[in-house]
Motif scaffolding. Structure first.
Motif, PDB file in Angstrom:
ATOM      1  N   GLY A 223     -33.599 -18.160  73.432  1.00 61.04           N
ATOM      2  CA  GLY A 223     -32.143 -17.882  73.698  1.00 61.04           C
ATOM      3  C   GLY A 223     -31.965 -17.889  75.172  1.00 61.04           C
ATOM      4  O   GLY A 223     -30.633 -18.622  75.377  1.00 61.04           O
ATOM      5  N   PHE A 226     -31.072 -21.824  75.673  1.00 52.65           N
ATOM      6  CA  PHE A 226     -29.987 -22.327  75.117  1.00 52.65           C
ATOM      7  C   PHE A 226     -28.792 -21.979  75.773  1.00 52.65           C
ATOM      8  O   PHE A 226     -27.951 -22.615  75.969  1.00 52.65           O
ATOM      9  CB  PHE A 226     -29.759 -21.870  73.685  1.00 52.65           C
ATOM     10  N   VAL A 227     -28.747 -20.807  76.250  1.00 51.63           N
ATOM     11  CA  VAL A 227     -27.572 -20.280  77.101  1.00 51.63           C
ATOM     12  C   VAL A 227     -27.730 -20.926  78.650  1.00 51.63           C
ATOM     13  O   VAL A 227     -26.365 -21.392  78.870  1.00 51.63           O
ATOM     14  CB  VAL A 227     -27.827 -18.756  77.418  1.00 51.63           C
ATOM     15  N   GLU A 254     -29.741 -13.654  80.633  1.00 51.74           N
ATOM     16  CA  GLU A 254     -30.041 -13.280  79.413  1.00 51.74           C
ATOM     17  C   GLU A 254     -31.216 -12.682  78.899  1.00 51.74           C
ATOM     18  O   GLU A 254     -31.226 -12.211  77.860  1.00 51.74           O
ATOM     19  CB  GLU A 254     -30.098 -14.831  78.794  1.00 51.74           C
ATOM     20  N   GLN A 291     -22.080 -18.298  73.338  1.00 57.18           N
ATOM     21  CA  GLN A 291     -22.449 -16.745  73.007  1.00 57.18           C
ATOM     22  C   GLN A 291     -22.475 -16.578  71.608  1.00 57.18           C
ATOM     23  O   GLN A 291     -23.417 -16.013  70.915  1.00 57.18           O
ATOM     24  CB  GLN A 291     -21.761 -15.649  73.692  1.00 57.18           C
ATOM     25  N   GLN A 294     -25.226 -18.810  70.249  1.00 56.55           N
ATOM     26  CA  GLN A 294     -26.517 -18.447  70.680  1.00 56.55           C
ATOM     27  C   GLN A 294     -26.807 -17.133  69.611  1.00 56.55           C
ATOM     28  O   GLN A 294     -27.957 -16.778  68.935  1.00 56.55           O
ATOM     29  CB  GLN A 294     -26.590 -17.885  71.928  1.00 56.55           C
ATOM     30  N   VAL A 298     -28.518 -19.803  66.757  1.00 56.55           N
ATOM     31  CA  VAL A 298     -29.929 -19.978  67.604  1.00 56.55           C
ATOM     32  C   VAL A 298     -30.777 -18.662  67.261  1.00 56.55           C
ATOM     33  O   VAL A 298     -31.886 -18.806  66.861  1.00 56.55           O
ATOM     34  CB  VAL A 298     -29.726 -20.279  69.001  1.00 56.55           C
ATOM     35  N   MET A 299     -30.334 -17.615  67.718  1.00 61.96           N
ATOM     36  CA  MET A 299     -31.324 -16.394  67.730  1.00 61.96           C
ATOM     37  C   MET A 299     -31.537 -15.856  66.181  1.00 61.96           C
ATOM     38  O   MET A 299     -32.591 -15.540  65.949  1.00 61.96           O
ATOM     39  CB  MET A 299     -30.524 -15.099  68.323  1.00 61.96           C
TER      40      MET A 299
END
Length: 360
Positions: A223, A226-227, A254, A291, A294, A298-299
């Motif tokens: 995470g 990616f952010v 993050e 966000q 993510q 992603v998460m």
């Protein structure tokens, strides 16, 4: 001659048996001592909470290095000593490379941000004051603005906290190196102090906590990466200055869910509106898109593999840790909650029960 009558023995009176109760004074004394020792231990832990948090942070960083060394050991067939040395040197070399290639540019970007931010804040204030309701709101907020003496005090406290944070960070790194180099020494040493009948359960509990922390760290790393990349790319497309510096800070923040997003989003949006209303709106869109991707793409993929905490539990753990333990508690709130959930899961499993909250 008359025979004398034999005298009868006197009647025996029934004597009730005495109710002899065992003396419980020794048992109650031991229990009282145990309770007093527990209270004393709790008070000592409360007064030493910052030290315990530093110890936990050291163990967390040591776990990262140890897992990385184990990965190198499996993939490259390296001896443990070589693997742990590589696990330490590879991140250092990567940081040196990144700062060597982009360090000057990032420093320039941070300096540029510090120079642009006051002007951007003034432009946003002027834009808000152009509306009647905005002018009234800012006028009300001005009444609550801190005085110069308060600002100086806050600045001095912040500088002192930064110095303490740098010292604590150095202690964490050094302690983590020792913990990663000899993890079994400390774990086995503590378990060996327990009674023999408790050692197996203690080993199982430690293994469960380690597995939960490792899974959480893997998901969190995905995470954060990616952010950092998504924020840098999105702000670069918007045309905001210093996108790489802002993306790096966003990725690091993050590590603390929800709160890190707010800390990055507020100054970034102000900087965007300082360049114009359109830039400010596109800045908000870019941050929201990153966000949302993510959080919703992603998460969930990472959580399906590594697991995660319920969002409400994460939020309230941050609030509780900040209230009880200060800034360091906020940073470590989520991994501490991961440990607590792992312990609860182990306890429920021994009772033959499970809960969706613990992933059971």
């Amino acid at each position: 001659m008359t025979t004398p009558l034999a005298t009868e023995p006197p009647p025996l009176h029934h004597v009730p048996p005495h109710d002899h109760k065992p003396d419980d004074s020794g048992r109650w004394f031991r229990r009282t001592l145990a309770v007093m020792a527990g209270i004393g231990l709790a008070l000592a832990a409360w007064h030493l909470q910052q030290l315990l948090l530093v110890l936990f942070a050291s163990a967390l960083v040591g776990l990262m290095l140890s897992d990385f060394a184990a990965l190198l050991q499996r993939r490259l067939r390296l001896p443990f000593a070589v693997a742990i040395a590589a696990a330490i040197l590879i991140p250092l070399a990567a940081l040196a490379t990144v700062f060597g290639l982009f360090g000057t540019m990032m420093v320039e970007q941070f300096i540029h941000l510090s120079e642009r931010f006051p002007a951007a804040l003034a432009q946003v204030e002027s834009w808000v004051r152009s509306y009647a309701i905005g002018d009234d709101l800012i006028s009300q907020l001005t009444n609550y603005a801190p005085k110069m003496e308060q600002v100086v005090g806050i600045a001095q406290a912040t500088l002192a906290n930064i110095g303490s944070a740098i010292t604590g960070f150095a202690v964490v790194l050094v302690a983590a190196l020792y913990l990663a180099a000899q993890p079994r020494l400390y774990i086995d040493g503590l378990i060996a102090m327990l009674p023999s009948e408790s050692r197996v359960r203690a080993s199982e509990t430690v293994a469960a906590v380690r597995a939960s922390l490792t899974a959480w760290l893997k998901g969190q790393a995905i995470g954060m990466a990616f952010v950092a990349v998504g924020t840098s790319l999105g702000l670069w497309l918007v045309g905001l200055p210093s996108p790489l510096a802002i993306g790096l800070v966003a990725g690091l923040c993050e590590f603390v869910p929800y709160l890190g997003v707010i800390l990055v989003a507020v100054p970034t949006v102000i900087l965007g509106f300082g360049q114009g209303a359109d830039t400010g709106i596109f800045t908000i869109i870019a941050l929201v898109v990153v966000q949302q991707l993510q959080g919703n793409l992603v998460m969930p993929i990472a959580q399906s593999t590594f697991g995660d905490l319920p969002p409400v539990l994460t939020i309230f753990s941050l609030i509780a840790a900040g209230t009880l333990m200060g800034p360091l508690g906020v940073v470590l709130a989520v991994p501490l909650t991961v440990v607590g959930m792992a312990l609860l899961k182990v306890r429920l499993a021994r009772l033959g029960r499970s809960s969706p909250l613990t992933g059971g």
